[in-house]
Design an enzyme around this catalytic site. Structure first.
Site, PDB file in Angstrom:
ATOM      1  N   GLU A 101      -0.615 -14.990 -23.453  1.00 42.36           N
ATOM      2  CA  GLU A 101      -1.688 -14.053 -23.131  1.00 42.36           C
ATOM      3  C   GLU A 101      -1.131 -12.635 -23.142  1.00 42.36           C
ATOM      4  OE1 GLU A 101      -3.019 -15.075 -19.185  1.00 42.36           O
ATOM      5  OE2 GLU A 101      -3.062 -17.212 -19.648  1.00 42.36           O
ATOM      6  N   LYS A 117      -0.188  -9.193 -21.674  1.00 40.17           N
ATOM      7  CA  LYS A 117       0.018  -8.754 -20.294  1.00 40.17           C
ATOM      8  C   LYS A 117      -0.698  -7.415 -20.137  1.00 40.17           C
ATOM      9  CE  LYS A 117       3.563  -8.309 -16.782  1.00 40.17           C
ATOM     10  NZ  LYS A 117       3.113  -7.070 -16.200  1.00 40.17           N
ATOM     11  N   ASP A 147      -2.066  -4.038 -18.746  1.00 38.26           N
ATOM     12  CA  ASP A 147      -1.377  -3.065 -17.908  1.00 38.26           C
ATOM     13  C   ASP A 147      -2.380  -2.367 -16.992  1.00 38.26           C
ATOM     14  OD1 ASP A 147       0.750  -1.757 -16.937  1.00 38.26           O
ATOM     15  OD2 ASP A 147       1.054  -0.440 -18.660  1.00 38.26           O
ATOM     16  N   TYR A 185      -7.512 -14.118 -15.452  1.00 42.83           N
ATOM     17  CA  TYR A 185      -6.568 -15.043 -16.074  1.00 42.83           C
ATOM     18  C   TYR A 185      -6.107 -16.156 -15.145  1.00 42.83           C
ATOM     19  CZ  TYR A 185      -3.856 -11.267 -13.930  1.00 42.83           C
ATOM     20  OH  TYR A 185      -3.404 -10.318 -13.073  1.00 42.83           O
ATOM     21  N   LYS A 210       8.520  -8.703 -21.662  1.00 42.37           N
ATOM     22  CA  LYS A 210       8.176  -7.279 -21.622  1.00 42.37           C
ATOM     23  C   LYS A 210       8.550  -6.643 -22.960  1.00 42.37           C
ATOM     24  CE  LYS A 210       6.773  -5.721 -17.603  1.00 42.37           C
ATOM     25  NZ  LYS A 210       7.552  -5.116 -16.713  1.00 42.37           N
ATOM     26  N   CYS A 251      27.293  17.956  -1.305  1.00 44.17           N
ATOM     27  CA  CYS A 251      25.931  17.421  -1.256  1.00 44.17           C
ATOM     28  C   CYS A 251      24.941  18.536  -1.603  1.00 44.17           C
ATOM     29  CB  CYS A 251      25.646  16.883   0.146  1.00 44.17           C
ATOM     30  SG  CYS A 251      23.918  16.446   0.364  1.00 44.17           S
ATOM     31  N   CYS A 273      22.938  19.098   2.053  1.00 47.47           N
ATOM     32  CA  CYS A 273      23.581  19.589   3.289  1.00 47.47           C
ATOM     33  C   CYS A 273      24.910  20.277   3.015  1.00 47.47           C
ATOM     34  CB  CYS A 273      23.772  18.444   4.271  1.00 47.47           C
ATOM     35  SG  CYS A 273      25.046  17.289   3.737  1.00 47.47           S
ATOM     36  N   CYS A 317      27.107  11.177  -0.056  1.00 41.78           N
ATOM     37  CA  CYS A 317      27.136  12.157   1.024  1.00 41.78           C
ATOM     38  C   CYS A 317      27.242  11.323   2.288  1.00 41.78           C
ATOM     39  CB  CYS A 317      25.827  12.969   1.025  1.00 41.78           C
ATOM     40  SG  CYS A 317      25.640  13.902   2.551  1.00 41.78           S
ATOM     41  N   CYS A 375      22.515  14.480   7.285  1.00 43.33           N
ATOM     42  CA  CYS A 375      22.009  15.112   6.062  1.00 43.33           C
ATOM     43  C   CYS A 375      20.492  14.939   5.974  1.00 43.33           C
ATOM     44  CB  CYS A 375      22.687  14.477   4.856  1.00 43.33           C
ATOM     45  SG  CYS A 375      21.997  15.035   3.297  1.00 43.33           S
TER      46      CYS A 375
HETATM   47  S1  IVH Z   1      -0.491 -14.308 -14.284  1.00 42.01           S
HETATM   48  C1  IVH Z   1       1.224 -16.280 -10.505  1.00 42.01           C
HETATM   49  N1  IVH Z   1      -1.456 -13.293 -16.501  1.00 42.01           N
HETATM   50  O1  IVH Z   1       1.202  -8.839 -14.385  1.00 42.01           O
HETATM   51  C2  IVH Z   1       1.022 -15.539 -11.777  1.00 42.01           C
HETATM   52  N2  IVH Z   1      -0.605 -11.783 -14.876  1.00 42.01           N
HETATM   53  O2  IVH Z   1       3.996  -8.667 -13.575  1.00 42.01           O
HETATM   54  C3  IVH Z   1       0.035 -14.479 -11.682  1.00 42.01           C
HETATM   55  N3  IVH Z   1      -0.803  -9.420 -15.475  1.00 42.01           N
HETATM   56  O3  IVH Z   1       0.664  -9.310 -10.944  1.00 42.01           O
HETATM   57  C4  IVH Z   1      -0.006 -13.543 -12.797  1.00 42.01           C
HETATM   58  N4  IVH Z   1      -1.785  -9.731 -17.418  1.00 42.01           N
HETATM   59  O4  IVH Z   1      -1.141  -8.065 -12.302  1.00 42.01           O
HETATM   60  C5  IVH Z   1      -0.872 -13.021 -15.311  1.00 42.01           C
HETATM   61  N5  IVH Z   1      -2.376 -12.539 -18.476  1.00 42.01           N
HETATM   62  C6  IVH Z   1      -1.814 -12.272 -17.310  1.00 42.01           C
HETATM   63  C7  IVH Z   1      -1.551 -10.953 -16.887  1.00 42.01           C
HETATM   64  C8  IVH Z   1      -0.931 -10.750 -15.651  1.00 42.01           C
HETATM   65  C9  IVH Z   1      -1.335  -8.829 -16.553  1.00 42.01           C
HETATM   66  C10 IVH Z   1      -0.194  -8.693 -14.350  1.00 42.01           C
HETATM   67  C11 IVH Z   1      -0.625  -9.160 -12.981  1.00 42.01           C
HETATM   68  C12 IVH Z   1       0.647  -9.609 -12.312  1.00 42.01           C
HETATM   69  C13 IVH Z   1       1.673  -8.816 -13.069  1.00 42.01           C
HETATM   70  C14 IVH Z   1       3.040  -9.459 -12.964  1.00 42.01           C
END
Ligand code: IVH
Length: 656
Positions: free
Chosen positions: A108, A110, A112, A217, A305, A398, A401, A416, A421
């Site tokens: 899926e 991810k 943002d 999701y 990532k 520092c 301070c 430091c 400080c």
């Molecule tokens: S599953 C227990 N699926 O990524 C697992 N998370 O870095 C729950 N996120 O907190 C997360 N897309 O806010 C899942 N397809 C996806 C996602 C996703 C974005 C976010 C979510 C999570 C964070 C973790």
């Protein structure tokens, strides 16, 4: 008559919304929608007693709140572990494959944005909450209701919790920033910040104006609906009214996962919303249950990532900052440059050794990289562009301070060591009030910095005397009377926190929030912990030499003990507020395998832990009991060969 018509109109309008926003397949025109909507609005005005919770008129935003109410999640909202390349992904797969020879993965995007929990009772949205610290979030129901892709009622009258992501698409983000620029408002750095800022509005009318979206999701208790896999659950969620990302796929091997990641890496730019990676999940729920969780993450999922984005820019200068522990960090002051959706003006250079190793000089062109929330860093010099540069010199004193910096031989870090400080004091206050520590609402970093500059706060204990300065705060600070009163209330409230929170807040080196919890649970109050010897600390399963030494050193310092006494004298709780029911399984390690009929695995885990047990996912000679259900995996076999006590569900019932 009106009541019936109202109901009919709501159903029609909600159906039209679902077709428009979720299925992307409108069945009525905007004009038709408006006519029905206006009719509904007129009838509801005449008969406010018939206004239903899932009426689309409830999406415009309610009144202005004073603060967000805190809510405890029914099940913790965990985060995901990360991998950054295919080798690490391979390793994740190999760990999963140790348990099962055949595994399907769902893949899926991810998204943002920010995570949200949506709770429906008999099909009607009752509560929306942010993730918060994973255990306690904030009630954002009114704001969530303004988001068109969050259904106010579901197509089935079920009681369920669903989780997903609230986000802002690229187009809306651009428009919002353009408008803010026109009005002279601060710009949001990226769509994620814009989404988070829009959700955390006390005035839900502002949220309503921000064009947010939500994609889900995660269905929290899929077994209730006979759903056995992640992929199936996303189909189900879509059918009952939710927006589910259209890129979700299923893969039967790792090669397919890798291809999907490559495809997404290419497609990322053209998607209408920001994604920062790909989430890979074991598809089968029974396999997920077998794999279980660590304290922070599910073991059945990982987030791949995308590589950090990089940019080339000029290093204008190097300045120094001091952290909570006194560590002095050199920072790059850069010619502003866009990376990963935001403008970067500063980046970390970590320490003197890092700069020397990379031969970085002031005036050089340098590459910087930024990944997600991580602070941007300089990672390479472009030597071909070097011209007219100045050598870097590490600070000797520092920057705050001015006391002489200390450096030991073994590491490249300068400290430091002046405990008075200002920088260290300020950073330790910021840490103390932060969310995983004392979690004091209204005392964010900005406010702490201002109060420090204004002289209201000079050390941690001052926080608890702010109430005596109420009038001055109102007069001299820009916070209004109401905010000051809310702040004082939140500070008083924080005194009741459990020991683990304050322990983490003290900022003992190497004692993070998880260790704080372990220590609090074990020692029950701070005096027992202060008395604990190095050996006693080492005897705790999760504590090693580094942490044990650090704790002993911390409590042998009179200044630290004096600080704790002061905190006690203002009424701060230093005992562990246990959520435990009994200690009958104290010291025992349980492993659960197979499908249980009477318990959901997470619930059982919680019950066992509340009775003092530790629950592990691997069987070893340290395992005390293996609880098994239907179709147990290899864990039961292993337990048998090791001669470990075995409980079926009936035995479990008797023991609980
Ligand atoms: S599953 C227990 N699926 O990524 C697992 N998370 O870095 C729950 N996120 O907190 C997360 N897309 O806010 C899942 N397809 C996806 C996602 C996703 C974005 C976010 C979510 C999570 C964070 C973790």
């Amino acid at each position: 008559m009106s009541k019936k018509r109202i109901k009919e109109l709501i159903e029609k309008l909600n159906k039209a919304s679902y077709e428009y926003y979720i299925l992307d397949n409108p069945t009525i025109s905007d004009a038709e929608y408006d006519i029905l909507y206006n009719e509904l609005k007129g009838l509801e005005k005449k008969h406010p007693e018939y206004v239903l919770e899932d009426s689309p008129t409830q999406r415009v935003g309610a009144g202005v709140k004073e603060e967000f109410t805190k809510v405890k999640h029914l099940f913790p909202m965990l985060s995901l572990d990360n991998v950054f390349n295919f080798d690490q992904l391979n390793y994740f797969d190999s760990v999963v494959k140790k348990e099962f020879s055949k595994v399907d993965y769902t893949v899926e995007p991810k998204l943002d944005g920010l995570a949200v929990s949506l709770y429906y009772v008999n099909g009607v949205l009752k509560r929306a909450a942010t993730r918060g610290d994973g255990t306690i979030g904030e009630d954002i129901t009114e704001n969530a209701k303004t988001i068109k892709t969050i259904p106010l009622s579901l197509k089935e009258s079920i009681t369920t919790e669903v989780r997903g992501e609230i986000f802002m698409n690229k187009e809306s983000f651009k428009k919002l920033n353009e408008e803010r620029e026109k009005n002279g408002d601060n710009l949001f750095a990226n769509p994620r910040n814009a989404a988070a800022g829009s959700v955390r509005q006390l005035d839900s009318k502002i949220t309503a104006s921000r064009n947010l979206e939500c994609s889900v999701y995660h269905l929290v208790e899929p077994a209730k609906y006979g759903i056995n896999s992640q992929y199936e659950s996303t189909k189900f969620l879509n059918e009952i009214g939710f927006n589910v990302n259209e890129e979700i796929k299923i893969c039967s091997n790792l090669n397919c996962v890798e291809n999907y990641i490559e495809e997404m890496t290419k497609k990322r730019e053209e998607l209408p919303y920001d994604i920062d990676g790909v989430v890979v999940k074991v598809d089968s729920f029974s396999q997920q249950a077998e794999l279980g969780f660590t304290s922070k993450f599910p073991k059945w999922a990982t987030a791949y990532k995308f590589p950090a984005e990089t940019a080339l820019t000029k290093l204008l200068d190097i300045t120094f900052t001091v952290g909570r522990t006194g560590k002095v960090t050199p920072n790059a002051i850069l010619e502003p440059v866009k990376v990963a959706g935001s403008t970067v003006r500063r980046a970390t250079l970590h320490n003197e050794g890092y700069i020397i190793d990379r031969d970085i000089k002031i005036g050089d062109y340098v590459y910087i990289r930024k990944a997600g929330d991580v602070i941007p860093e300089v990672f390479k010099v472009e030597l071909s562009k070097r011209d007219n540069v100045k050598a870097f010199k590490m600070a000797k004193n520092c920057p705050v301070c001015e006391s002489e910096l200390f450096k030991n031989e073994e590491d490249p870090i300068h400290y430091c060591i002046n405990i008075n400080c200002d920088a260290q004091k300020l950073e330790s206050i910021i840490h103390f009030v932060s969310r995983p520590a004392m979690n004091i609402d209204g005392l964010g970093e900005q406010n702490v910095r201002r109060f420090y500059e204004q002289g209201f706060l000079t050390k941690i204990i001052d926080i608890y005397y702010l109430k005596d300065k109420r009038e001055n705060l109102i007069k001299e600070d820009r916070l209004g009377e109401k905010s000051v009163d809310n702040l004082i209330k939140a500070i008083e409230e924080s005194k009741k926190n459990s020991l683990d929170k304050v322990l983490f807040g003290l900022g003992i080196r190497y004692v993070g929030s998880k260790t704080s919890k372990i220590l609090a649970k074990k020692f029950k109050n701070i005096d027992n912990l202060i008395k604990a010897s190095y050996d006693e600390l080492l005897s705790i399963y999760e504590i090693g030499d580094k942490i044990a030494s650090s704790i002993v050193e911390y409590f042998s310092n009179d200044e630290n003990k004096k600080n704790i006494d002061q905190l006690k004298s203002v009424g701060i709780n230093f005992t562990f507020e246990s959520e435990e029911i009994s200690d009958k399984f104290e010291g025992m390690v349980f492993v659960i395998t197979g499908n249980l009929e009477g318990f959901k695995r997470e619930e059982l885990k919680e019950i066992l832990e509340k009775n003092g047990a530790r629950v592990s996912s691997t069987v070893s000679k340290n395992t005390s009991v293996v609880i098994y259900g239907h179709s147990p995996g290899s864990k039961l076999e292993k337990a048998k060969t090791l001669g470990i006590e075995l409980w079926d569900e009936k035995t479990l019932g008797e023991k609980l």
